[in-house]
Motif scaffolding. Structure first.
Motif, PDB file in Angstrom:
ATOM      1  N   ARG A 110      65.424  61.714 -15.323  1.00 47.53           N
ATOM      2  CA  ARG A 110      64.208  61.249 -14.638  1.00 47.53           C
ATOM      3  C   ARG A 110      63.179  62.371 -14.557  1.00 47.53           C
ATOM      4  NH1 ARG A 110      68.013  58.306 -10.438  1.00 47.53           N
ATOM      5  NH2 ARG A 110      68.680  56.651 -11.827  1.00 47.53           N
ATOM      6  N   VAL A 111      63.669  63.595 -14.382  1.00 46.89           N
ATOM      7  CA  VAL A 111      62.751  64.733 -14.366  1.00 46.89           C
ATOM      8  C   VAL A 111      62.147  64.927 -15.755  1.00 46.89           C
ATOM      9  CG1 VAL A 111      62.590  67.225 -14.051  1.00 46.89           C
ATOM     10  CG2 VAL A 111      63.947  65.849 -12.448  1.00 46.89           C
ATOM     11  N   LEU A 112      62.971  64.864 -16.790  1.00 48.62           N
ATOM     12  CA  LEU A 112      62.460  64.990 -18.163  1.00 48.62           C
ATOM     13  C   LEU A 112      61.406  63.930 -18.447  1.00 48.62           C
ATOM     14  CD1 LEU A 112      65.807  65.730 -19.982  1.00 48.62           C
ATOM     15  CD2 LEU A 112      63.713  67.059 -20.334  1.00 48.62           C
ATOM     16  N   ALA A 113      61.661  62.703 -18.001  1.00 47.10           N
ATOM     17  CA  ALA A 113      60.703  61.630 -18.248  1.00 47.10           C
ATOM     18  C   ALA A 113      59.389  61.921 -17.534  1.00 47.10           C
ATOM     19  CB  ALA A 113      61.282  60.294 -17.781  1.00 47.10           C
ATOM     20  N   ALA A 114      59.483  62.409 -16.286  1.00 48.37           N
ATOM     21  CA  ALA A 114      58.264  62.713 -15.527  1.00 48.37           C
ATOM     22  C   ALA A 114      57.492  63.857 -16.171  1.00 48.37           C
ATOM     23  CB  ALA A 114      58.623  63.050 -14.077  1.00 48.37           C
ATOM     24  N   LEU A 115      58.210  64.863 -16.667  1.00 51.88           N
ATOM     25  CA  LEU A 115      57.546  65.999 -17.330  1.00 51.88           C
ATOM     26  C   LEU A 115      56.852  65.531 -18.606  1.00 51.88           C
ATOM     27  CD1 LEU A 115      60.388  68.651 -16.953  1.00 51.88           C
ATOM     28  CD2 LEU A 115      58.176  68.708 -15.778  1.00 51.88           C
ATOM     29  N   GLY A 116      57.504  64.600 -19.319  1.00 55.45           N
ATOM     30  CA  GLY A 116      56.921  64.079 -20.551  1.00 55.45           C
ATOM     31  C   GLY A 116      55.674  63.262 -20.258  1.00 55.45           C
ATOM     32  N   GLU A 117      55.771  62.385 -19.258  1.00 53.37           N
ATOM     33  CA  GLU A 117      54.610  61.558 -18.918  1.00 53.37           C
ATOM     34  C   GLU A 117      53.435  62.417 -18.484  1.00 53.37           C
ATOM     35  OE1 GLU A 117      55.544  58.674 -15.871  1.00 53.37           O
ATOM     36  OE2 GLU A 117      57.054  57.765 -17.177  1.00 53.37           O
TER      37      GLU A 117
ATOM     38  N   ARG B  43      60.209  64.162 -27.456  1.00 52.29           N
ATOM     39  CA  ARG B  43      61.364  64.571 -28.259  1.00 52.29           C
ATOM     40  C   ARG B  43      62.187  65.637 -27.542  1.00 52.29           C
ATOM     41  NH1 ARG B  43      57.862  66.392 -33.147  1.00 52.29           N
ATOM     42  NH2 ARG B  43      57.050  67.522 -31.338  1.00 52.29           N
ATOM     43  N   VAL B  44      63.380  65.273 -27.132  1.00 57.59           N
ATOM     44  CA  VAL B  44      64.235  66.147 -26.327  1.00 57.59           C
ATOM     45  C   VAL B  44      65.376  66.685 -27.197  1.00 57.59           C
ATOM     46  CG1 VAL B  44      65.698  66.270 -24.264  1.00 57.59           C
ATOM     47  CG2 VAL B  44      63.727  64.707 -24.318  1.00 57.59           C
ATOM     48  N   ALA B  45      65.624  67.996 -27.094  1.00 54.51           N
ATOM     49  CA  ALA B  45      66.813  68.572 -27.738  1.00 54.51           C
ATOM     50  C   ALA B  45      67.883  68.749 -26.675  1.00 54.51           C
ATOM     51  CB  ALA B  45      66.470  69.914 -28.382  1.00 54.51           C
ATOM     52  N   VAL B  46      69.072  68.193 -26.924  1.00 56.08           N
ATOM     53  CA  VAL B  46      70.172  68.295 -25.969  1.00 56.08           C
ATOM     54  C   VAL B  46      71.159  69.335 -26.473  1.00 56.08           C
ATOM     55  CG1 VAL B  46      72.106  67.059 -24.905  1.00 56.08           C
ATOM     56  CG2 VAL B  46      69.935  65.866 -25.304  1.00 56.08           C
ATOM     57  N   ILE B  47      71.484  70.297 -25.612  1.00 58.06           N
ATOM     58  CA  ILE B  47      72.545  71.265 -25.918  1.00 58.06           C
ATOM     59  C   ILE B  47      73.678  70.970 -24.954  1.00 58.06           C
ATOM     60  CG2 ILE B  47      73.172  73.715 -26.010  1.00 58.06           C
ATOM     61  CD1 ILE B  47      70.934  73.096 -27.922  1.00 58.06           C
ATOM     62  N   SER B  48      74.856  70.657 -25.488  1.00 53.43           N
ATOM     63  CA  SER B  48      75.943  70.298 -24.577  1.00 53.43           C
ATOM     64  C   SER B  48      77.234  70.965 -24.990  1.00 53.43           C
ATOM     65  CB  SER B  48      76.136  68.782 -24.562  1.00 53.43           C
ATOM     66  OG  SER B  48      76.915  68.392 -25.664  1.00 53.43           O
ATOM     67  N   ASP B  49      78.139  71.094 -24.012  1.00 50.19           N
ATOM     68  CA  ASP B  49      79.457  71.623 -24.340  1.00 50.19           C
ATOM     69  C   ASP B  49      80.536  70.572 -24.125  1.00 50.19           C
ATOM     70  OD1 ASP B  49      79.472  71.588 -21.594  1.00 50.19           O
ATOM     71  OD2 ASP B  49      79.312  73.761 -21.390  1.00 50.19           O
TER      72      ASP B  49
ATOM     73  N   VAL C 193      66.527  75.987 -30.340  1.00 53.62           N
ATOM     74  CA  VAL C 193      65.903  74.658 -30.408  1.00 53.62           C
ATOM     75  C   VAL C 193      64.503  74.668 -29.794  1.00 53.62           C
ATOM     76  CG1 VAL C 193      68.092  73.385 -30.508  1.00 53.62           C
ATOM     77  CG2 VAL C 193      66.994  73.766 -28.290  1.00 53.62           C
ATOM     78  N   ALA C 194      64.283  75.543 -28.801  1.00 48.42           N
ATOM     79  CA  ALA C 194      62.950  75.595 -28.176  1.00 48.42           C
ATOM     80  C   ALA C 194      61.905  76.048 -29.188  1.00 48.42           C
ATOM     81  CB  ALA C 194      62.952  76.523 -26.965  1.00 48.42           C
ATOM     82  N   ALA C 195      62.338  76.806 -30.215  1.00 47.91           N
ATOM     83  CA  ALA C 195      61.390  77.316 -31.209  1.00 47.91           C
ATOM     84  C   ALA C 195      61.060  76.263 -32.269  1.00 47.91           C
ATOM     85  CB  ALA C 195      61.965  78.564 -31.873  1.00 47.91           C
ATOM     86  N   ASP C 196      61.770  75.136 -32.241  1.00 43.65           N
ATOM     87  CA  ASP C 196      61.583  74.097 -33.270  1.00 43.65           C
ATOM     88  C   ASP C 196      60.354  73.252 -32.929  1.00 43.65           C
ATOM     89  OD1 ASP C 196      61.786  71.797 -34.902  1.00 43.65           O
ATOM     90  OD2 ASP C 196      63.984  71.992 -34.996  1.00 43.65           O
ATOM     91  N   ASP C 197      59.452  73.099 -33.892  1.00 44.22           N
ATOM     92  CA  ASP C 197      58.233  72.319 -33.648  1.00 44.22           C
ATOM     93  C   ASP C 197      58.515  70.845 -33.403  1.00 44.22           C
ATOM     94  OD1 ASP C 197      56.563  74.447 -33.800  1.00 44.22           O
ATOM     95  OD2 ASP C 197      56.063  74.173 -35.930  1.00 44.22           O
ATOM     96  N   ASN C 198      59.696  70.410 -33.811  1.00 48.25           N
ATOM     97  CA  ASN C 198      60.049  68.997 -33.587  1.00 48.25           C
ATOM     98  C   ASN C 198      60.548  68.732 -32.169  1.00 48.25           C
ATOM     99  OD1 ASN C 198      59.509  68.639 -36.265  1.00 48.25           O
ATOM    100  ND2 ASN C 198      61.658  68.676 -36.909  1.00 48.25           N
TER     101      ASN C 198
ATOM    102  N   ALA D 277      65.195  55.843 -20.902  1.00 48.13           N
ATOM    103  CA  ALA D 277      63.972  56.319 -20.247  1.00 48.13           C
ATOM    104  C   ALA D 277      62.798  56.384 -21.222  1.00 48.13           C
ATOM    105  CB  ALA D 277      64.215  57.695 -19.626  1.00 48.13           C
ATOM    106  N   GLY D 278      62.999  55.912 -22.447  1.00 46.21           N
ATOM    107  CA  GLY D 278      61.907  55.933 -23.426  1.00 46.21           C
ATOM    108  C   GLY D 278      61.720  57.287 -24.080  1.00 46.21           C
ATOM    109  N   LEU D 279      62.690  58.171 -23.922  1.00 43.35           N
ATOM    110  CA  LEU D 279      62.606  59.473 -24.586  1.00 43.35           C
ATOM    111  C   LEU D 279      63.403  59.425 -25.888  1.00 43.35           C
ATOM    112  CD1 LEU D 279      63.076  61.616 -21.369  1.00 43.35           C
ATOM    113  CD2 LEU D 279      60.950  61.302 -22.637  1.00 43.35           C
ATOM    114  N   GLU D 280      63.203  60.426 -26.740  1.00 39.67           N
ATOM    115  CA  GLU D 280      63.865  60.420 -28.047  1.00 39.67           C
ATOM    116  C   GLU D 280      64.693  61.674 -28.233  1.00 39.67           C
ATOM    117  OE1 GLU D 280      60.554  60.338 -30.702  1.00 39.67           O
ATOM    118  OE2 GLU D 280      59.817  58.458 -29.844  1.00 39.67           O
TER     119      GLU D 280
END
Lengths: 732, 732
Positions: free
Chosen positions: A461-468, A310-316, A380-385, A331-334
């Protein structure tokens, strides 16, 4: 930056030759275009503290170092020889090295097994000398080695920074490419490099163990054309990945690539899909593209691992938030579903037009205060989700794009991100469109070990590798590989008998093997005579009533039963059975007059469900491998199958079922009920534990297995017997 | 560098507002954090030669330019207004602009349709004013525009070089990202940028036409979240791509991305797969990843187009040759088979250990003479079996890696490559691992307009795009889109009748429509009574002998015929037909007592073959679209279908059949014979020409069509009638 995760604790037997206290350079030269010159320069310039022994019969001194006419003339005891001379000279030189007590030799020359014919013979000759004289071989056909923490730079690469990424690469250009990329865009330096070349002696598994034990290596990175002993490699990888990340790029994803690889290192490629599955099973981070090797290796080395998808995206910017959402899903992430508290906190710091639904779009809120992006990341980093945080957009460039006066606030933002990265256990992955121009805030992140990526694609791709990796490490302590069943003497005897008769198992024997070890195979009975058939009909009537039965011929001489008219479906009542038997016998005798027919097999007809296939092969590179997929076109046309090395853990079996693309069919597509995945997982584990117990079992094919909403039925089973295996082994 | 391929020759109606001679900046400001400040700076600093009219009621001068209290107070006649004020002020300002004779307005504010509710109402109000006063709207919710050749830089972007890449992007960050990437790694500059925002008035198609006509634009590059009038866009794209390359990145490849896009620009995404197919059909170069937009756009702008898929790889490292081979095969490209002459010529210049089989590996031959790489490129470029040339490896870095003395030869190599690029009609795509450090030889290539890419992956995407574009242009002159059939009055009457009865076409009517226009639909006859059935049985006996027949109920009230017991298969002889009819009538009456039953349909049972599906929808964005795929799970689970906008050309139809992943099944997998693709292509073209002739046909579904080794049979056909379409239209 997180600490190095750990190291294997024994000292590698390769330590002496990869971190030697003395080096002989055979073919050392004063000609700047020669490798024997480059290597000398590399050692001298970098300040190698061990002894250097140039060997060259036509020079007294090379680059100010006394040269020796031959290896045997060297006075000291170097542990390593670098051999820069042509292939033909190598076997003789290896013998000399052995006599001089040299423990290992790096052979640069090509022209060995990779060219086939005479080259292969020369490689065998070299190996015979190496074994006779106790010299270990790196290569041949290698680009060389370096060990920067010991100031051994036999490639004389310029501008490579010592650091903690170890590299094993069957391509010298790949090393060079990583080094140049690191020099320009990278965040870390390198520890040890080895080019395994043809791996005629030391192979990937040995080098990987070395990097696993090396305290200077945080991440091991491999470019592989082919493994020599894949099974061993998986074992070592399993140990090393429990301690530190291992990143592998495996070439040969296509036939064209496999052909090219084979002419390059003589590697046997094997199935790419299978190799990738087995590497992932062993905890390896497999990357698919060569331009993601360094970003993924750095990310795994520097960042926290994610506990989930579960990824939180912060964008401008809404557009880039959209691109990020697409790439994450692919990439199979959510996209994490942010909690109400989190959304409330975001609303408190952002303008009303901001979107606080993930992907969060600050919509101008940060234009005058870029450090708010760090605040959002913290929220968002403090969110358990949320398992990981992904910053997307202009950070680092606000003071360029909007107003110089924003620089102070932007630097505060960078500082806050660094603090957050140290305080949180979740990874912060940062993409900035200003990465190419390296503004101050991004330089600050870089210095603090927070990588900043140059594209959304790379970041994902880095996020996916970190998740795996996070998920692999999380399941590891709770998993163990399925133990082999205790082989039963009567079943071992079945194998013996089959081997004696030079045949594979009969279907009923294969099914008995499975049934006796707890696999669900519908009852079936063999009728060797008309009397037996009557008794069998009666028993089935008691057990299944009027349910239709199936009858198949039993004969070691008839492989394709249907073609011989040896199968009858949908039989009800003794008369039908009797008639079917007569027809089968007549048809089979007509089809194969010489066939020895043992009888007919009777079993209830399987009801409709989803057809799956479970197979076992003994792969020449990786040993016993389990295969799972859906039947028919899914396997034959779409090649949609999952592979795992045997024995499997429960996690392995579960992940096989989840992996196949046609998973939807198992989950009840087209109005059908979902199948009982749990029972399929049990089946895979049982097969794994049976295969491990009977070494005479060479291949196994359950095709089809019918999966139901409740349980499954193995409808057909074939077991190929290894006719070479010793009796000894099969009784083990 | 090849010349700009061409331009549409009319002058765009947007010329006045995208290249205006005067600009009003409404909300101009002296506050450096405001857009109204940035825009003024951009115009003044870049030296815009038209008149600038800052509008601000609270200032007399802004940045040295006299300011005006309101739009109506402006003395001159600016063609464009940039409106920097909040959403609520916009409708009133548009009216003022209209009264002042201003032709177009750029609306930066967000808070319109993309936020729904009140925002949507505000957008409608703005559009009403715009239409009433004849003001064209760019945006709202746009990042703005620039036109660098006219020194109009309303975004005040720093360091953007004028050049010939035009950009239309629904993301301002994407523009910024491309600009920064170009500044750092790019080869070309930019012409015009437009942010279409919500496209409430001017849409992608209008902007694309402008870029098509713009002499300063060589390549049009689009970031699209959603089209407003997709059908129109395709028409414009078809015209523009015949003249110059159009590169599109379409966001929303996943549900997550579509959701994000919808909250960003309020775009309706539609099916991503369909959009990509339709864009490609119109000659658009669709890129899948955001980090390949600029490389592909530059490559298409600067390099020759490839006439086919056959790539010759020249490499100086076996590992990277392997990676290149994998990526090329994955991208659908092929390794060219080099002619004997070519291989002989290569052998003459290379060392014996070099591999002259493609991928060519020079294996050290160039270490002392890098310019040999250019020689090799020249040799393979002359081979008729080669469509494009791909250099992979260290070029540019030889003088760094080996010896400084090689610089002269390396520069000669660069010069030879430049000469070759001018002499050959084949693209030269160059990857160097030294790209990040820009050594002299690579700088020379860069100056000469030969892009040098930073990864094998990126290079292959460029090669693929060059190949697609080359092949598109090659087929273009030979293709025309299938003309509509002449509608037949009796068939138009069938639609009228169906509409009158508020139903869709009966299966037999749908089949008659197809059959009458030359589609192969097996003969079928409707029996309204037992007597008719007897006659029909007799006729079929004459025509097909004892071949089995199928019977189906005909009733507008029974949609699911099988469920109602309204279908009987495998009928032979009049008795069987009679009994089947009785059973069907009984069963249907029991199932749906109120149903009006017209009779039963009798047709020969189709023999076994490959099931395919042909469908037509009228898409709300793209209009009539043809769909083709294999039946069953291929469509339902794997979503393996191809789409084309109607009308199709023969090339379109052929490419549909080649595109589907399950093509193997058509080509005779699992021991079956290959199907007759040519007849399927004919079927697709016929359907296309029928759909275009009957506007009352809303949807069509041929499912299944059975494809045979020779011909096909349409087994079931459904036609949905557009009950809204006017009678007028349906008689057209």
């Amino acid at each position: 930056m997180n600490p190095i995760e750990g190291h294997l604790d024994s000292r590698s037997p390769l330590h002496d030759i990869l971190a030697p206290t003395g080096i002989a350079v055979v073919g050392a030269s004063a000609d700047p275009t020669k490798r024997g010159y480059k290597a000398m320069v590399g050692l001298i310039k970098d300040g190698y503290r061990g002894s250097i022994y140039p060997v060259n019969p036509r020079a007294d001194m090379i680059l100010g170092v006394k040269a020796w006419p031959s290896v045997t003339a060297i006075p000291g005891n170097p542990e390593l020889a670098l051999i820069c001379t042509p292939a033909a000279t190598v076997p003789g030189l290896i013998a000399e090295c052995g006599r001089r007590g040299i423990k290992g030799a790096v052979i640069l020359a090509s022209g060995f097994a990779e060219v086939g014919g005479e080259g292969a013979a020369l490689e065998r000759e070299m190996m015979a000398k190496a074994e006779a004289h106790g010299v270990r071989i790196i290569g041949p056909n290698t680009s060389g080695i370096f060990n920067l923490h010991h100031k051994i730079n036999l490639l004389a690469l310029d501008n490579v920074k010592p650091g903690d990424v170890g590299i094993i690469s069957q391509s010298g250009n790949m090393l060079l490419s990583l080094a140049l990329e690191a020099q320009h865009n990278g965040h870390v330096g390198f520890s040890t490099y080895v080019g395994p070349g043809n791996q005629s002696d030391i192979g990937f598994n040995d080098y990987l163990r070395y990097l696993g034990e090396d305290v200077h290596t945080r991440v091991a990175t491999l470019y592989v054309e082919g493994f020599r002993d894949g099974r061993k490699f998986l074992d070592v990888a399993r140990e090393v990945t429990a301690m530190k990340p291992v990143v592998v790029y495996k070439s040969g994803s296509t036939e064209a690539g496999q052909k090219a690889a084979s002419s390059h290192t003589g590697a046997l490629a094997g199935s790419y899909a299978m190799t990738v599955d087995l590497l992932r099973q062993a905890g390896v981070s497999v990357v698919q593209y060569s331009d993601e090797i360094l970003p993924v290796a750095e990310g795994l080395g520097l960042l926290q691992k994610a506990r989930g998808k579960r990824v939180a995206v912060i964008s401008d910017g809404g557009g880039q938030a959209t691109i990020a959402s697409d790439r994450l899903a692919e990439a199979g992430l959510e996209l994490a579903e942010l909690s109400d508290t989190t959304r409330q906190q975001l609303r408190e710091v952002l303008l009303p037009q901001a979107s606080t639904v993930n992907p969060v779009d600050v919509a101008g809120s940060t234009d005058a205060e870029p450090s708010l992006l760090a605040t959002c990341m913290e929220i968002v980093a403090a969110d358990d989700n949320v398992d990981s945080v992904f910053l997307v957009g202009m950070f680092g460039g606000y003071s360029i794009r909007f107003a110089e006066s924003l620089l102070g606030d932007e630097m505060r933002g960078a500082e806050a991100m660094v603090d957050l990265s140290r305080a949180t256990t979740k990874p912060l992955v940062i993409y900035s469109l200003y990465t190419p121009i390296k503004p101050p805030a991004l330089r600050r992140l870089h210095e603090a070990g927070l990588p900043v990526y140059a594209s959304i694609e790379q970041s994902v791709r880095v996020l996916a590798a970190l998740g795996e990796r996070g998920q692999y490490l999380a399941q590891l302590p709770r998993q163990s590989r399925e133990a082999a069943v205790t082989p039963r003497p009567e079943l071992a005897a079945v194998f013996e008998r089959a081997r004696g008769e030079e045949r594979d198992l009969f279907e009923y024997e294969a099914k008995q093997l499975l049934r006796d070890h707890g696999v669900e195979v519908p009852a079936e009975r063999i009728a060797r005579s008309e009397e037996e058939l009557a008794a069998i009909a009666a028993r089935f009537r008691e057990e299944v009533g009027d349910a239709p039965l199936v009858m198949k011929v039993v004969s070691k001489d008839i492989l394709h039963k249907s073609d011989a008219g040896g199968v009858k479906l949908n039989l009800t009542g003794e008369t039908a059975l009797r008639q079917a038997r007569a027809e089968i016998l007549a048809s089979c005798r007509a089809h194969a007059p010489a066939a020895e027919i043992e009888g007919v097999l009777v079993t209830p007809m399987a009801s409709k469900g989803v057809e799956v296939i479970v197979g076992v092969i003994r792969d020449p590179i990786f040993g016993p491998v389990l295969m799972f997929g859906l039947g028919g076109i899914f396997v034959e046309i779409l090649e949609d199958v999952a592979f795992r090395s045997i024995p499997l853990s429960r996690h392995d079996a579960e992940s096989m079922v989840e992996q196949i693309k046609a998973k939807k069919v198992l989950e009840g597509a087209r109005g059908e009920p979902a199948v009982d995945k749990e029972s399929l997982v049990d089946l895979l584990l049982k097969v794994s534990s049976i295969v491990d117990a009977y070494p005479a079992l060479s291949e196994l094919d359950l095709n089809p297995v019918i999966a139901y909403a409740d349980g499954y039925a193995v409808v057909d089973a074939r077991v190929i017997v290894d006719r070479q295996a010793s009796d000894e082994e099969s009784r083990r």
